[in-house]
Structures are given as C-alpha cells and as structure tokens.
Design a protein around this motif. Structure first.
Motif, PDB file in Angstrom:
ATOM      1  N   PHE A   1     -30.507  31.583 -25.208  1.00 37.94           N
ATOM      2  CA  PHE A   1     -30.377  30.381 -24.383  1.00 37.94           C
ATOM      3  C   PHE A   1     -29.773  30.821 -23.055  1.00 37.94           C
ATOM      4  CE2 PHE A   1     -30.878  27.129 -27.716  1.00 37.94           C
ATOM      5  CZ  PHE A   1     -30.643  27.861 -28.868  1.00 37.94           C
ATOM      6  N   PRO A   2     -30.570  30.894 -21.981  1.00 36.83           N
ATOM      7  CA  PRO A   2     -30.017  31.318 -20.690  1.00 36.83           C
ATOM      8  C   PRO A   2     -28.932  30.334 -20.240  1.00 36.83           C
ATOM      9  CG  PRO A   2     -32.419  31.221 -20.609  1.00 36.83           C
ATOM     10  CD  PRO A   2     -31.999  30.559 -21.883  1.00 36.83           C
ATOM     11  N   PRO A   3     -28.076  30.752 -19.322  1.00 39.10           N
ATOM     12  CA  PRO A   3     -27.030  29.855 -18.837  1.00 39.10           C
ATOM     13  C   PRO A   3     -27.641  28.533 -18.357  1.00 39.10           C
ATOM     14  CG  PRO A   3     -26.690  32.046 -17.973  1.00 39.10           C
ATOM     15  CD  PRO A   3     -27.994  32.064 -18.692  1.00 39.10           C
ATOM     16  N   ARG A   4     -26.985  27.445 -18.651  1.00 38.58           N
ATOM     17  CA  ARG A   4     -27.376  26.093 -18.236  1.00 38.58           C
ATOM     18  C   ARG A   4     -28.743  25.635 -18.752  1.00 38.58           C
ATOM     19  NH1 ARG A   4     -23.106  25.985 -14.343  1.00 38.58           N
ATOM     20  NH2 ARG A   4     -23.140  28.034 -13.388  1.00 38.58           N
ATOM     21  N   SER A   5     -29.250  26.290 -19.782  1.00 42.66           N
ATOM     22  CA  SER A   5     -30.530  25.824 -20.323  1.00 42.66           C
ATOM     23  C   SER A   5     -30.315  24.637 -21.249  1.00 42.66           C
ATOM     24  CB  SER A   5     -31.252  26.948 -21.060  1.00 42.66           C
ATOM     25  OG  SER A   5     -30.461  27.445 -22.114  1.00 42.66           O
ATOM     26  N   LEU A   6     -29.108  24.504 -21.800  1.00 39.81           N
ATOM     27  CA  LEU A   6     -28.834  23.387 -22.700  1.00 39.81           C
ATOM     28  C   LEU A   6     -28.219  22.214 -21.952  1.00 39.81           C
ATOM     29  CD1 LEU A   6     -27.448  25.563 -25.583  1.00 39.81           C
ATOM     30  CD2 LEU A   6     -29.316  23.941 -25.878  1.00 39.81           C
ATOM     31  N   ASN A   7     -27.206  22.518 -21.160  1.00 37.88           N
ATOM     32  CA  ASN A   7     -26.577  21.492 -20.321  1.00 37.88           C
ATOM     33  C   ASN A   7     -25.800  22.196 -19.216  1.00 37.88           C
ATOM     34  OD1 ASN A   7     -23.923  22.180 -21.352  1.00 37.88           O
ATOM     35  ND2 ASN A   7     -24.501  21.110 -23.223  1.00 37.88           N
ATOM     36  N   SER A   8     -25.290  21.427 -18.283  1.00 40.14           N
ATOM     37  CA  SER A   8     -24.663  22.039 -17.107  1.00 40.14           C
ATOM     38  C   SER A   8     -23.346  22.731 -17.461  1.00 40.14           C
ATOM     39  CB  SER A   8     -24.437  20.985 -16.035  1.00 40.14           C
ATOM     40  OG  SER A   8     -23.593  19.980 -16.569  1.00 40.14           O
ATOM     41  N   LYS A   9     -22.748  22.343 -18.585  1.00 41.94           N
ATOM     42  CA  LYS A   9     -21.475  22.958 -18.959  1.00 41.94           C
ATOM     43  C   LYS A   9     -21.651  24.313 -19.631  1.00 41.94           C
ATOM     44  CE  LYS A   9     -19.829  19.176 -20.925  1.00 41.94           C
ATOM     45  NZ  LYS A   9     -18.948  18.375 -21.777  1.00 41.94           N
ATOM     46  N   GLN A  10     -22.874  24.615 -20.031  1.00 42.18           N
ATOM     47  CA  GLN A  10     -23.128  25.897 -20.675  1.00 42.18           C
ATOM     48  C   GLN A  10     -23.318  26.955 -19.584  1.00 42.18           C
ATOM     49  OE1 GLN A  10     -27.037  26.505 -22.046  1.00 42.18           O
ATOM     50  NE2 GLN A  10     -26.532  28.661 -22.382  1.00 42.18           N
ATOM     51  N   VAL A  11     -22.228  27.616 -19.216  1.00 43.51           N
ATOM     52  CA  VAL A  11     -22.291  28.521 -18.067  1.00 43.51           C
ATOM     53  C   VAL A  11     -22.649  29.955 -18.443  1.00 43.51           C
ATOM     54  CG1 VAL A  11     -20.764  27.169 -16.595  1.00 43.51           C
ATOM     55  CG2 VAL A  11     -19.783  28.842 -18.172  1.00 43.51           C
ATOM     56  N   LYS A  12     -22.594  30.278 -19.737  1.00 48.63           N
ATOM     57  CA  LYS A  12     -22.922  31.643 -20.154  1.00 48.63           C
ATOM     58  C   LYS A  12     -24.116  31.620 -21.103  1.00 48.63           C
ATOM     59  CE  LYS A  12     -19.323  33.547 -18.185  1.00 48.63           C
ATOM     60  NZ  LYS A  12     -17.979  33.684 -18.732  1.00 48.63           N
ATOM     61  N   SER A  13     -24.809  32.762 -21.181  1.00 52.81           N
ATOM     62  CA  SER A  13     -25.911  32.881 -22.132  1.00 52.81           C
ATOM     63  C   SER A  13     -25.396  32.719 -23.556  1.00 52.81           C
ATOM     64  CB  SER A  13     -26.521  34.279 -22.063  1.00 52.81           C
ATOM     65  OG  SER A  13     -27.203  34.467 -20.872  1.00 52.81           O
ATOM     66  N   ILE A  14     -26.230  32.146 -24.400  1.00 49.50           N
ATOM     67  CA  ILE A  14     -25.935  32.118 -25.827  1.00 49.50           C
ATOM     68  C   ILE A  14     -27.030  32.942 -26.491  1.00 49.50           C
ATOM     69  CG2 ILE A  14     -25.763  30.678 -27.894  1.00 49.50           C
ATOM     70  CD1 ILE A  14     -25.052  28.345 -25.995  1.00 49.50           C
ATOM     71  N   ARG A  15     -26.618  33.843 -27.363  1.00 52.87           N
ATOM     72  CA  ARG A  15     -27.625  34.613 -28.089  1.00 52.87           C
ATOM     73  C   ARG A  15     -27.561  34.247 -29.569  1.00 52.87           C
ATOM     74  NH1 ARG A  15     -26.310  38.271 -23.858  1.00 52.87           N
ATOM     75  NH2 ARG A  15     -24.361  38.778 -24.902  1.00 52.87           N
ATOM     76  N   ALA A  16     -28.715  34.137 -30.172  1.00 51.95           N
ATOM     77  CA  ALA A  16     -28.768  33.754 -31.576  1.00 51.95           C
ATOM     78  C   ALA A  16     -29.691  34.702 -32.328  1.00 51.95           C
ATOM     79  CB  ALA A  16     -29.270  32.327 -31.704  1.00 51.95           C
TER      80      ALA A  16
ATOM     81  N   GLY B   1     -21.251  38.856 -35.892  1.00 49.75           N
ATOM     82  CA  GLY B   1     -22.637  38.567 -35.528  1.00 49.75           C
ATOM     83  C   GLY B   1     -22.705  37.687 -34.294  1.00 49.75           C
ATOM     84  N   PRO B   2     -23.846  37.538 -33.662  1.00 52.14           N
ATOM     85  CA  PRO B   2     -25.096  38.248 -33.940  1.00 52.14           C
ATOM     86  C   PRO B   2     -25.088  39.661 -33.337  1.00 52.14           C
ATOM     87  CG  PRO B   2     -25.390  36.772 -32.073  1.00 52.14           C
ATOM     88  CD  PRO B   2     -23.975  36.590 -32.544  1.00 52.14           C
ATOM     89  N   ARG B   3     -25.611  40.601 -34.084  1.00 49.76           N
ATOM     90  CA  ARG B   3     -25.672  41.965 -33.569  1.00 49.76           C
ATOM     91  C   ARG B   3     -26.873  42.683 -34.181  1.00 49.76           C
ATOM     92  NH1 ARG B   3     -21.487  44.064 -30.669  1.00 49.76           N
ATOM     93  NH2 ARG B   3     -20.081  42.482 -31.456  1.00 49.76           N
ATOM     94  N   VAL B   4     -27.578  43.415 -33.364  1.00 48.40           N
ATOM     95  CA  VAL B   4     -28.736  44.192 -33.832  1.00 48.40           C
ATOM     96  C   VAL B   4     -28.666  45.572 -33.186  1.00 48.40           C
ATOM     97  CG1 VAL B   4     -30.296  42.223 -34.139  1.00 48.40           C
ATOM     98  CG2 VAL B   4     -30.146  43.323 -31.909  1.00 48.40           C
ATOM     99  N   LEU B   5     -29.525  46.458 -33.616  1.00 48.59           N
ATOM    100  CA  LEU B   5     -29.622  47.761 -32.966  1.00 48.59           C
ATOM    101  C   LEU B   5     -30.918  47.813 -32.174  1.00 48.59           C
ATOM    102  CD1 LEU B   5     -28.301  48.331 -36.013  1.00 48.59           C
ATOM    103  CD2 LEU B   5     -28.342  50.661 -35.162  1.00 48.59           C
ATOM    104  N   PHE B   6     -30.819  48.262 -30.940  1.00 49.03           N
ATOM    105  CA  PHE B   6     -32.032  48.628 -30.213  1.00 49.03           C
ATOM    106  C   PHE B   6     -32.540  49.899 -30.881  1.00 49.03           C
ATOM    107  CE2 PHE B   6     -30.228  46.244 -26.586  1.00 49.03           C
ATOM    108  CZ  PHE B   6     -31.374  45.667 -26.046  1.00 49.03           C
ATOM    109  N   CYS B   7     -33.848  50.024 -31.053  1.00 46.21           N
ATOM    110  CA  CYS B   7     -34.360  51.228 -31.712  1.00 46.21           C
ATOM    111  C   CYS B   7     -34.027  52.498 -30.927  1.00 46.21           C
ATOM    112  CB  CYS B   7     -35.863  51.133 -31.926  1.00 46.21           C
ATOM    113  SG  CYS B   7     -36.320  49.764 -32.977  1.00 46.21           S
ATOM    114  N   ALA B   8     -33.826  52.376 -29.617  1.00 44.58           N
ATOM    115  CA  ALA B   8     -33.513  53.557 -28.814  1.00 44.58           C
ATOM    116  C   ALA B   8     -32.035  53.596 -28.433  1.00 44.58           C
ATOM    117  CB  ALA B   8     -34.374  53.586 -27.559  1.00 44.58           C
ATOM    118  N   ASP B   9     -31.256  52.832 -29.159  1.00 49.80           N
ATOM    119  CA  ASP B   9     -29.826  52.688 -28.976  1.00 49.80           C
ATOM    120  C   ASP B   9     -29.114  54.006 -29.314  1.00 49.80           C
ATOM    121  OD1 ASP B   9     -27.171  51.623 -29.910  1.00 49.80           O
ATOM    122  OD2 ASP B   9     -28.191  49.685 -29.736  1.00 49.80           O
TER     123      ASP B   9
END
Lengths: 555, 200
Positions: A407-422, A125-133
């Motif tokens: 969480f887009p890159p650097r939205s939490l702090n400067s060390k967070q360089v990649k997106s986080i998906r929840a 996880g996390p994983r979902v299906l796009f309805c048009a996937d």
C-alpha cells in the motif's frame, strides 16, 4: 523437555564467545564464530529458538508478546555488589520493553483456532528473502541452507487508491503478460528497466570507453530517485510501482516530510537491480521472493544447528542475570547465569532487549551505584514499526496463496503517510491449518497510534470481520468490483522498537528492522562479526563442504 | 518426510537419546563401519546419508545427529521436522538413560509426525556384565508405545545394520507427503553477473 525449573550445571566455564539470545543476528554470529574455530556458549532465556525472529504457535505467540510488554522495570537486581571472592564487580543486567500497544481481536471462538501448534506466527513479519539477497549467500556459505526448504512467493500486488490490487510487472515477462498496463506504459517501463540494466553493464565493463555513455550520470545518481523518474517522463502509476513495490520506499517520495526520506537514484537502481537479479536466480522460484516453510523462525534455528555441529554449546531456558566487570581493566569478562553459575568470555554478544550499565562510565568508586541507574549502554533505539498478523479464511486473491501486497503512502487515506507492506501466506508453507491464511502487515511509524490506524485501514480494505451471530463460513461480502473479501478471524497488532546494533566492550545485535528483507540486518551482523574477529574469514569455504553425503545432490 | 521416486525412497531419520548413550557411534558404525572407543561428543557433520536396498526399493536415509543440542534440552523443532523415522537410543548399563529415552519418546509423540517409524535401541549390548536394563523391560515398554526394539552394539556391530534395515522395511511406501515439499537452495553457478541480470 523437563518441566522442572532447576537449571543445569554447565561443565565448561570459559569460552571465546558467549552469545545471549538466539535471534537471527546472534545465531549467525554464533555459527560464524564456531566455523572459525572459536568456542561458543549460546544462551537463551526462552524455551524456544529465535528470540525476536522466532515463529511461534498461536498461544505461545500471544504469551510471548504479553510477557514482553509487562517486563518489570527491574527484573533483575540492577544494583552493583562488590564481589568478595575475586577481582570482579557484579553488574546487574536488565531487560527492557521493546514491544508495546499489544492488542488482539478475535472474531471467532478460541476453539476454531485449534490446534494452536498448527500455527507458526512470525514475530517480525512480514519478511521474505530476495532470491539474490545476501541472506541467500550466507545460507549457502554457512551450510544452513541444508536445513531449510523454501517456497516461492507467487506474485506481488500494489494497492491502488480506488481499492484494486494491481499485479506488479517486475520482469520483462511480467510486463509482457500484464493486462492493466497500456502499450505505451509497457514500453516506458521496458525502456526504463533497460536503462538501468545498461547502466550496471557499463559499470561492470569498467574502463571500457564505449560503454561509458550508457551510464547514468554521477549527478543523477546522487539526486533523488523521484526526480530521475520524472526526468524519464514515467507516468504516476509506473512511478508508484517502481518506488513502492520494487524499491520498497517507506516514505512518500512526492511529498516527503523531510528530504532525508528521499531515496537517491543510486540506492533506487541498486534495489531495482537486486529485485531483477532475484527473478530467476533460483531454479524453482518463479518470482523475486522466497519464504521458509514453517516460518522465518527456521532461519535462526538453522544457523544454531550449524554452530552446534561445529561444537557450540546450546542452553535454552537459561537467563543471564548479571555481568562480571573486571576491577583491574574495567572490562566485562563474565556473565552470571540464573543458576548462579559464572561463565567467562573474551567476547560477549547480546540480544538488544538487554540493558547493560556501561563499563566506561563506571569507575569503581562509591558513586558508581547512582551512575549506573542512568548511564547505561544499550542498543540505540531508532524508530518504531507497527506490525499486525491476521488469520483469515480465504485469500485476498482467490487463485493465489502466497503473495506480497504494497500500500503506497496515502493510498488508503491521507493520514497513511508511510508505505504498508503485507505478506499473505497459505497452509502450503505449514504456517497455518489448511483453509486458513496468515496475512502479515507492517509500517514504519513515528507514532504508535498513527501506525496502528494505518494498519487498521489496510485491514478494513482487505477483510470483512466475521460477525458473531453468523456461521463464519457463510459470511461473504463483496467489494466494489464484486470480488469476495476474505473474512478476518483473528488479528494481533503491536508496536516494536527498532534497536540498532552497536558494539563497545559488549556487542549488541539489532532488532528486526522495518524492511521486508534481511539485507540490512545481515549487513550489520556481518560487520559486527568482522569487528570482533577482523582476522577471520566469514564461513570459510570448507565449512559448507563438510556435509557428509554419498555424492547425490540434495534435490 | 519419506518421499518416493522410481522405487527410491528418501527418508529423514533422527537420533535421540541421552548424551553418551552412543547415538553418534551407531551412525558411524552404520555409515562408515567405524567404532572409536572414545567418540567425541559432537561429530562435526550436519548429517550423514546412507542408501539401503530393501526388497525392490532403495531407501536413502538422511541421518541427523543431535549435534549436542540435546545436552541441555535445547533441540530445535527443526530437528524433528519432516522426520520419517527416529531411533531412540539408551545405554543398557544405565537405568537413567532408559528413563530419559522414555521422555524422548513422549517428546517425539508430541512433536513428530504420527506416522513416524520409531525404533528403541538398547545400545552397548556388549557390556552384558554391567547391564542395568533388562531386554524384557525395554521390549514391554516398546510394544506398549508402538516402537520396535533391538539391542545393539556399535562396538561389535551387533544389530546395527539390522535396525536400519528394519526401519527401511517399515517405512510406509505410498505415503502422501504431509507438507508439500519446498526447494532446497542450491548454489547455482552464476551464469550472468548479478547486477546485469536486469530483465535480460
């Protein structure tokens, strides 16, 4: 159901295809091959279906990850023995470690998370299906969709730097209803969606001269999507929503470490179109995403059942210990099971957690034993993904249960360089006891420490830990806006290697990737099937129609 | 799970029991009125459905067969999910199959939902001269474990319809669904092209 460890004897010993591991890719292959009339033996060393794609009760989840972390370097004999009776050489098969840095933090007594089987925790996880996937098409085509029920994910949010969660305006209706966007922003977003829509309409109306001017230019399509968005003069907030919450970019598009990480316009609009065609594709799904009731582990189970219905043979709790290499042709032609029984195949597909000495390196000489120690064939590891699962009391959005959060890159702090998906899921998906919620987090990372720090930052932003001397229900803390934060009862975090699929004399399926959806995974699985069986159609139409029914529709 | 609408009940029914006990034969007899002396191990259908009228209601059974996955004890949890009823089948000419049936009952008690209607079917009742399991023994076991018991014969059709009717009668009528129903994917004809669906 028996607890004894004696392995069963399997009557048949020769199959068109042997599949080792019951992850989603392996299960799709098994079911497609069975539908094409191949004889299939599908094995798994675990007592459950799904391998790296399974959903497990809390206790089994913990013990699975612990066992995966402690794989001894040589679980099975990796030596190569000469096989006296026949024309085969026995090559040991090893497991390798694809999970690391596993940590659990529990803020409540273990009894308060009972019963364990009320939980169904996804390993990938996390994983979902796009309805048009393509996953939805594959489920329908194979008939696997008959065995699974889904629920819609209620809404998507994007985390802003100042700690707020903004609803993602992902469709015309959502833009219209949105209260966080100003009128100008709404118009800009609407215009942009229209631009992309017209582009695809124009491509669809191929050859029509009048349509051509509505197309996005070739040059723009090949250029970075961020430049295209800049050209459209979209404000930063809108750009961020499009890039990270709709297109699901992993890397910072404004400050990419390397330019390879930049999403191209053509890929960006492709994802945008997938998102938009997902909204409203299924009658009962309000948003773009759906999730299977009981967890994503239902997907491999459904494909396995389809395979079984078509005659595939299923044996769980059956490890494969070695491969049999034909001396004459230097090709693998069989496997040795933990029971000692030997099974023969035309094709072999294995789970990426196995390591197989490559037959191409092997020459049947004396030095072969040394070579096998290093020259090995395995699924190529490409990057890592940090994953976390949180059990919480209370939803991050009080009025919603199942939701997606970016969480887009650097939205939490400067060390967070990649997106986080929840992804937050509630008990109406039958994945946890009522009153509790699961929240999955993931981020692609180069470095384990960095990945885990980012996930910790996201968890800190969302939850309050339950302090030990407090009655958990009375703990309520408020964030800056005065909203209550849910309390974190339990969490697990780990790093997973992303092994890609590959095929040589043996085909390896891929590990769960860092994406939110199944698109790439299934694309590579379908390619693997086509390489193995170029003449066969993937799930010919008849397979889905053979469901015996008295004519009523299923819902 | 059994779901209700206008006196119509939909119920998932699962079959359990050893290979060769006659699970598929029972279903085929019930659904199609057929019997094959040498039924193949797998019958190539995901599930069968059959509707019964019981008193003032109709019960539509969705009958799931094991598809051979029980053979090496590899049934998926999915198989039991949401089942409103189960028939555990053994062969009266095989004590071993009866012993195995008891294990399946334990498994169901562990995995299935507690309100499930369970039936124990002693199949191949036509083979009286080869009988190894007495009806008494099976009945006692069934009573002690909250199952109802019948001896059936898919070959002669004895008690086959009856066992399904009995289950239909026993299904709880007003049962709140344990887990909220989700949606089943349905292939909806694409009334608009995929890529052009952008906020249309």
């Amino acid at each position: 159901m028996d607890e004894n460890v004696s392995y069963p004897f399997i009557d048949t010993s020769s199959f068109d295809l042997i599949v080792v591991g019951t992850g989603l890719p392996e299960s799709v292959i098994a079911s497609a091959a069975s539908a094409a009339g191949k004889s299939v033996l599908h094995l798994d060393a675990n007592p459950f279906y799904g391998s790296h794609f399974s959903s497990l009760p809390l206790d089994s989840f913990t013990s699975f990850l612990q066992s995966q972390q402690n794989i001894p370097q040589k679980e099975y004999s990796s030596s190569i023995e000469n096989y006296s009776q026949s024309d085969c050489v026995v090559v040991g098969l090893e497991s390798r470690c694809l999970y690391s840095n596993f940590e659990i933090s529990s803020h409540v007594s273990p009894e308060s998370l009972e019963p364990s089987r009320k939980f169904s925790l996804d390993i990938s996880g996390p994983r979902v299906l796009f309805c048009a996937d393509p996953a939805v098409d594959l489920l329908l085509k194979s008939g696997a969709s008959h065995h699974i029920e889904f629920k819609s994910i209620d809404a998507s949010f994007i985390y802003t730097g100042d700690g707020r969660l903004l609803a993602v305006p992902d469709s015309r209706a959502a833009i219209f209803k949105d209260r966080s966007l100003g009128l100008t922003e709404k118009n800009q977003l609407m215009r942009f969606f229209k631009l992309v829509q017209e582009h695809f309409e124009s491509v669809a109306a191929d050859g029509d001269r009048k349509e051509e001017k509505r197309r996005i230019s070739e040059e723009d399509l090949e250029s970075p999507f961020i430049e295209f968005l800049n050209k459209q003069r979209l404000p930063p907030k809108i750009k961020s929503i499009i890039l990270y919450a709709i297109v699901m970019a992993d890397c910072d598009q404004d400050h990419p470490e390397i330019s390879e990480n930049l999403v191209k316009t053509k890929d960006g609009i492709e994802k945008l179109a997938l998102y938009h065609s997902s909204v409203g594709r299924l009658a009962n799904a309000s948003g773009a995403f759906i999730y299977p009731i009981y967890g994503q582990g239902e997907l491999p189970q459904a494909f396995c059942r389809c395979a079984a219905v078509k005659g595939a043979l299923y044996v769980l709790r059956m490890p494969v210990t070695a491969l049999l290499l034909d001396k004459e042709s230097s090709h693998y032609k069989g496997v040795r099971l933990a029971s000692g029984q030997e099974m023969f195949f035309h094709h072999l597909v294995v789970d990426p957690s196995y390591v197989v000495p490559s037959s191409s390196i092997l020459s049947l000489t004396v030095d072969l034993q040394q070579k096998s120690a290093h020259g090995s064939s395995l699924a190529v590891v490409k990057g890592k993904v940090a994953r976390a699962i949180c059990v919480t009391r209370g939803s991050v959005k009080p009025d919603l249960s199942n939701l997606l959060l970016v969480f887009p890159p650097r939205s939490l702090n400067s060390k967070q360089v990649k997106s986080i998906r929840a992804l937050q899921l509630g008990s109406n998906l039958a994945v946890c006891p009522s009153g509790l919620f699961l929240l999955y987090l993931s981020t692609v990372c180069d470095d384990a420490i960095q990945g885990k720090e980012s996930l910790h930052a996201a968890m800190d932003a969302l939850f309050t830990p339950v302090s030990e001397d407090n009655d958990s229900t009375s703990v309520v803390s408020k964030d800056m806006e005065g909203q209550t934060k849910p309390s974190l009862l339990w969490s697990a975090m780990y790093i997973q290697e992303m092994a890609m699929g590959s095929s040589d004399t043996i085909s390896f399926c891929c590990m769960p990737d860092g994406n939110l959806d199944y698109c790439d995974l299934l694309k590579s699985t379908v390619e693997l099937f086509r390489e193995m069986y170029p003449m066969e159609e993937l799930f010919p139409q008849t397979t889905a129609e053979k469901i015996e029914d008295d004519g009523d529709s299923l819902d | 799970m059994a779901t209700i609408g206008n006196n119509n009940l939909n119920a998932k029914l699962v079959l359990l029991g050893d290979m060769g006990a006659g699970k598929s034969s029972l279903v085929l007899r019930f659904v199609k009125g057929q019997f094959l002396e040498f039924q193949e191990s797998t019958i190539g259908a995901a599930f069968f459905s059959q509707t019964l009228a019981v008193n003032d209601a109709t019960v539509k059974f969705e009958i799931w067969d094991t598809a051979g996955q029980e053979r090496y004890h590899s049934l998926a949890p999915m198989y039991y999910r949401g089942a409103a009823a189960a028939i555990i089948v053994y062969d009266i000419t095989s004590m071993e199959s009866f012993t195995r049936a008891k294990k399946w009952v334990q498994e169901l008690q562990k995995q299935g939902n507690p309100n499930m209607v369970m039936a124990l079917a002693g199949n191949k009742a036509d083979l009286e001269d080869k009988r190894k399991v007495t009806a008494e023994e099976a009945r006692t076991y069934a009573e002690e474990n909250g199952l109802f018991f019948m001896e059936t014969s898919a070959k002669t059709a004895i008690n086959v319809n009856d066992i399904f009717y009995e289950i239909a009668k026993r299904l709880p009528r007003a049962q709140p669904a344990q887990n909220p129903a989700g949606m089943v994917l349905v292939d909806r004809p694409a009334e608009r092209s995929r890529s052009a669906a952008c906020c249309s």
